[in-house]
Each structure stands twice: as C-alpha cells, then as structure tokens.
Design a protein around this motif. Structure first.
Motif, short mmCIF file in Angstrom:
data_model
loop_
_atom_site.label_atom_id
_atom_site.label_comp_id
_atom_site.label_asym_id
_atom_site.label_seq_id
_atom_site.Cartn_x
_atom_site.Cartn_y
_atom_site.Cartn_z
N ASP A 291 0.84 -1.20 0.00
CA ASP A 291 0.00 0.00 0.00
C ASP A 291 0.87 1.25 0.00
O ASP A 291 1.00 1.96 0.99
N GLY A 335 -8.33 7.71 -5.48
CA GLY A 335 -7.26 6.91 -4.92
C GLY A 335 -6.20 6.52 -5.94
O GLY A 335 -5.48 5.54 -5.77
N ARG A 472 -4.05 9.06 -1.76
CA ARG A 472 -4.36 7.69 -2.18
C ARG A 472 -4.71 6.83 -0.97
O ARG A 472 -5.66 6.05 -1.01
N LYS A 473 -3.94 6.99 0.09
CA LYS A 473 -4.22 6.23 1.31
C LYS A 473 -5.51 6.69 1.96
O LYS A 473 -6.25 5.90 2.56
N TRP A 475 -8.18 7.77 0.39
CA TRP A 475 -9.28 7.15 -0.36
C TRP A 475 -9.43 5.68 0.03
O TRP A 475 -10.55 5.20 0.27
N SER A 476 -8.33 4.95 0.09
CA SER A 476 -8.40 3.52 0.43
C SER A 476 -8.99 3.31 1.81
O SER A 476 -9.82 2.41 2.02
N THR A 477 -8.59 4.16 2.75
CA THR A 477 -9.13 4.06 4.10
C THR A 477 -10.63 4.31 4.12
O THR A 477 -11.40 3.58 4.76
N LYS A 480 -12.64 1.44 2.56
CA LYS A 480 -12.78 0.32 3.50
C LYS A 480 -13.85 0.62 4.54
O LYS A 480 -14.68 -0.23 4.87
N ARG A 489 -12.10 -2.26 -4.93
CA ARG A 489 -11.09 -1.27 -4.50
C ARG A 489 -9.80 -1.47 -5.26
O ARG A 489 -9.17 -0.52 -5.72
N ARG A 490 -9.38 -2.74 -5.38
CA ARG A 490 -8.12 -3.02 -6.07
C ARG A 490 -8.20 -2.66 -7.54
O ARG A 490 -7.23 -2.17 -8.13
N THR A 493 -8.02 1.24 -7.88
CA THR A 493 -6.72 1.82 -7.56
C THR A 493 -5.58 1.23 -8.38
O THR A 493 -4.45 1.70 -8.30
#
Length: 543
Positions: A291, A335, A472-473, A475-477, A480, A489-490, A493
C-alpha cells in the motif's frame, strides 16, 4: 461351442463398456485442450500432461483402448484398398501407441517445434545460466563507461537473476513456464530469509568471483580476490529459515523490486524468442500488494478541510494552474497514483456506454493506459484500466474544463505537466504540494504545510509523512470504512485486474460491472463542504 460364444459375448460387453468410458475421457480431454490452448489454436503440451497425470491406471487404460479403436477405424477407412494382398488375405495393421492427434501434440517429438513456436520460443536447449551470463555481459558491454562485475548495479542484477536459478533450477530455456515460475519461484519467494549471504548456516562455502567480461577473477580495492558464496540447495535454505524463530524475511517491497529486475530480463529473452511469451507480464502481475509508501499516512478529516475548504479552493486561486486545482481533487476521490492522472490526454477522459438494468447509460471515465507515442507509461499490468469519474468532480466542472481545453486546441488534460526521465509524470504537482508552494519563501514548505497540516507526524516512535500520496491512502481508508468490495477497491486503484478499452475505438460498450463501479465510487464521500470549492467556469462565490 456355446460356452465360447458366451465368453465372447461377455468380452464384447466389457469392451463396449471400456470404449464408452474411454470415449467420455477423450471428450473431457478435448474440452480441456480447448480451454487451455494458446491464442493461435495450438495445444499447450503441459496442460495435456497435467490431464494425463490426473488419470488413474484404469482410466489411462480405458482412454488408450478408445484411442486405439478410433485410430483403427480411421486406418480401416483410409487403407481398405491396400489392406489385402493378391490372394485376398488381410494384412495385419500396425497400431500406434501414440493414438490420438491430441496426445501426439503432447508427446511426439515431431510436434515439439510447433508447440514451442506457439509459445513464442524460436530457439531451445539453452540453460538459464547461459542466458543470464550473456545478458549480464551484454549489459556491461553496452554501458558507458563499460561496467565490470564490481559495479554495484550490475552485481545486484546478477545476484537477483542467480537467485531465480536457485529457486527454479538451471532449466533449459523452453522448460521455464508459468507453472514452473509460479510453483518454484513466486509461491516460495517470500520464504527466503533476509541477508542470506551473511548467514553461515545458509552457505556451504565460497568461490572466486569472476568478471564476466574478462573472465578473470575480480579483485577488491586491496587487490585481493573477491569471493562469492556457494549456497545450500534452496529447499534446505527455506526449511532452515522456516524452522528458526530468529529468521527475518525480506519485505514485500524488496521482493517486488526483484520481480521487476527479473521481469526485465525475461522481456529481453522473450524478444529474442528464447522463452515463453508472457512470462514477464505474468511475474509483474504476481507482485505482492504494497500500500504505497509505508512511511506515508492518510489525511484526517481536519486535514482535508484545511486542504480543500480554504480560501484557495473557495476562490479558485489555482485556476491559472489547473493541474494544481484538479490533481489533488481527482486523487482524493479516486485513490489513483499522481502520475497516472498527470499523464492523461483530453481524449483519455471520455464518455462510454454501458448496459445497466436493461437500459443504455452513458458515463464518463478515465482511461489509464500505456501509449509510448505520448510517453504514457504504467506501473504494471494492473495499472492499465478504466475508472469511472466520480460525480463530485463532474459537479465541480471537470467536463467544462475538458471542453475548454478542446476549444483552445490543447491535447493534454494538464498541459503544464511534462514527463521527466523514465516517463515519470506529476513531478511539478508533487513538488508544489509537498515541498515548494509558490507563495512561500521558506524553502521546503509545500502546499500541505502552508494549509496548516503537519507534514511530519510521529506514530509509535516512527516518523511518518503526510504528502500527496496520502490522498491515495485516504481514499483507500475511506473505501474500506464504507465497505466497498475489496476486489473493486483493487480494480479502481490499479492493484487488481481492471477493465481496458481499445484506444483506437470510436464507440465503447462495457459490461454491467463498470456501472457497478460507478455506483460504488459515487458513494465514497468525505466530510467536505463542496459548496466551498469553486465550480470551474462559474463566478467567484464572493463576487
């Protein structure tokens, strides 16, 4: 007489049952062959071998019996005119153990060349060690100035390629397949201990290090011969490491870097027709998920308000430098990697049609792809993808901005962004955001700190950073937290297989899943007041 008749009848019934079972197996074999064949229709011999290995002895006998039968039938029909001599006596037929054409593809030597050609292999029979030796010598010879074995970069490359051979063995080049690469190298690579060369329990001895260009023993700065370790067999190394509580393993980032080095070697071998096509891309696709930078942390809700709900965005003060206005917003809502968006051209932001709920829908997407003519690259195979545009960006005037570029004859979506060496994009925005905001005379202070966000934070005694990659982190957070499907998600991104488009196509159709992505993406929201961000092309809210 009758007893013999009954015995013959029982044997005939058993033969029929055997042929019936053999026919079912043969049909399964044909179906397996169709599913695993190469793109040009050639059979994959390894796939056929796998199928045959899955049969028990009885099944193999039944398949052999049916194969003999259909070959006999074929031979009867084609050779009936020559099956009798002048006296009318039938000439005994010669049956082949190879049986069917499907099996011939897998096991006959006469079909080997075509099978290799289907895999992209023009030349075979060379051990991997020879390929590595030639590759390293060519790299040393072509460098300026000419490098030797003591050059660190070349030494590290050679070390990683020799490690591949330690895992898979010194195979002949045509024996290196995806299956071998996966089972012997990729699946076992994470079990390799760190600092292998410094631990005597993994080493059986030492040998002189030879300069590949001169063939002479390499010398260190004091004129003494350099030595290279002789390692134990890889199976022994992995077992020792696995059974030791003190073992430290290499990070995912280190392993991924090695994958990249080996993939570069594999591509060179593919171009020369020495190994199977697609191995390099396959290896890159198996990179471990990392990540981003582990020293980077996401922005908090308060940080986002400082970054976007401020006078700069409220008054559109960055409109004269659109990349600074849009790229942080796009990264926040998608992200993405900065370089992926900085390299986009106007036609990479486009409408596509999708079928959803029985109706045709038009949605806008970003098309992230490799285009050498435009110096557009990608991090790996998964990076090439289609991503629906978040509705918030459309509300903020992204499409109006695009039309403005078209009207003015611009081709790039962000004309001020240009690629640096290696086709790296986004350096201007990254430097401005992280280190050199124009409005500051204090060197090293970027937009993030100018807004009042603490760039450096200490967590559990470790100093971490809040920089552009933190978007980017973030957005990922948030994705989730809002329970977006991990696979989706994968894909969004670029960590998993996404959707691709033909860059030359005039119209586009995609499947229902792209619409699903659009719906899920639009659900991602942050604690931001979008009314405090000026809409592109609209009047200043204070005027």
């Amino acid at each position: 007489m009758f007893e013999n008749d009954f015995q013959w009848e029982d044997e005939a019934k058993e033969q029929d049952r055997r042929l019936s079972r053999g026919k079912a197996l043969y049909e399964r074999l044909q179906d397996h062959e169709r599913q695993t064949q190469y793109h040009n229709g050639e059979t994959d011999p390894l796939a056929i071998e796998d199928f045959m290995a899955s049969l028990n002895a009885k099944e193999a006998e039944d398949l052999q019996a049916y194969s003999n039968y259909i070959n006999g039938q074929s031979q009867n029909s084609s050779d009936s005119a020559s099956d009798s001599d002048a006296a009318g006596r039938e000439v005994p037929k010669q049956r082949s153990d190879a049986v069917t054409e499907t099996l011939l593809t897998a096991i006959q030597e006469t079909r080997q060349q075509s099978a290799l050609a289907a895999r992209g292999i023009e030349e075979h029979g060379k051990p991997l060690s020879e390929l590595v030796d030639t590759y390293i010598r060519d790299k040393a010879r072509k460098s300026n100035p000419v490098k030797t074995v003591m050059d660190k970069g070349l030494f590290d490359t050679e070390t990683e390629l020799q490690r591949l051979i330690m895992f898979v063995g010194d195979l002949s080049n045509h024996e290196l397949t995806k299956r071998v690469l996966k089972e012997r190298y990729i699946d076992r690579r994470s079990g390799l201990p760190n600092m292998l060369h410094r631990n005597v329990k993994y080493v059986d001895g030492k040998q002189p290090k030879v300069d590949r260009l001169t063939g002479r023993v390499a010398l260190d700065q004091n004129g003494k011969p350099k030595e290279a370790p002789i390692y134990k067999p890889m199976d022994d190394i992995l077992e020792i490491a696995r059974n030791s509580s003190e073992t430290k393993f290499q990070t995912a980032r280190t392993i991924n870097n090695e994958f990249t080095t080996i993939a570069t070697f594999l591509r060179a071998m593919e171009r020369n027709g020495l190994i199977e096509n697609g191995l390099a891309d396959y290896l890159i696709s198996c990179k471990l998920e990392v990540d981003g930078d582990t020293t980077v942390v996401p922005f908090s809700k308060e940080d986002l308000k400082l970054l976007f709900n401020n006078e700069t965005y409220r008054k559109g003060l960055l409109f004269d430098k659109p990349h600074r206005h849009w790229l942080p917003l796009i990264s926040l809502y998608h992200g993405n990697r900065l370089g992926e968006m900085a390299m986009l051209y106007v036609d990479d932001l486009r409408p596509v049609t999708v079928e959803a709920n029985g109706q045709t829908q038009t949605i806008w997407v970003f098309v992230i792809q490799r285009n050498d003519d435009r110096k557009q690259g990608r991090k790996n195979r998964q990076s090439a993808r289609i991503v629906p545009v978040h509705g918030s960006l459309i509300d903020l005037g992204l499409l109006e901005y695009r039309q403005q570029l078209i009207d003015s004859g611009e081709q790039q979506l962000f004309p001020a962004e240009k690629p640096s060496s290696g086709n790296n994009w986004g350096n201007n925005t990254s430097a401005w955001f992280n280190n050199s905001f124009d409005g500051n005379t204090n060197h090293g202070q970027g937009y993030v700190e100018w807004c009042g966000v603490r760039k450096g934070v200490t967590i559990d005694g470790v100093t971490k950073r809040k920089v552009f990659h933190s978007l980017r982190k973030t957005w990922s957070t948030q994705a989730k937290r809002q329970n977006m499907d991990p696979d989706m998600r994968r894909e969004i991104t670029g960590h998993g297989e996404g959707r691709s488009l033909d860059v030359h196509a005039k119209t586009y159709e995609d499947s229902y899943e792209l619409w699903d992505q659009k719906q899920a993406l639009d659900q991602i929201h942050f604690d931001l007041d979008l009314s405090l961000i000026r809409v592109w092309g609209k009047n200043d809210p204070d005027s």
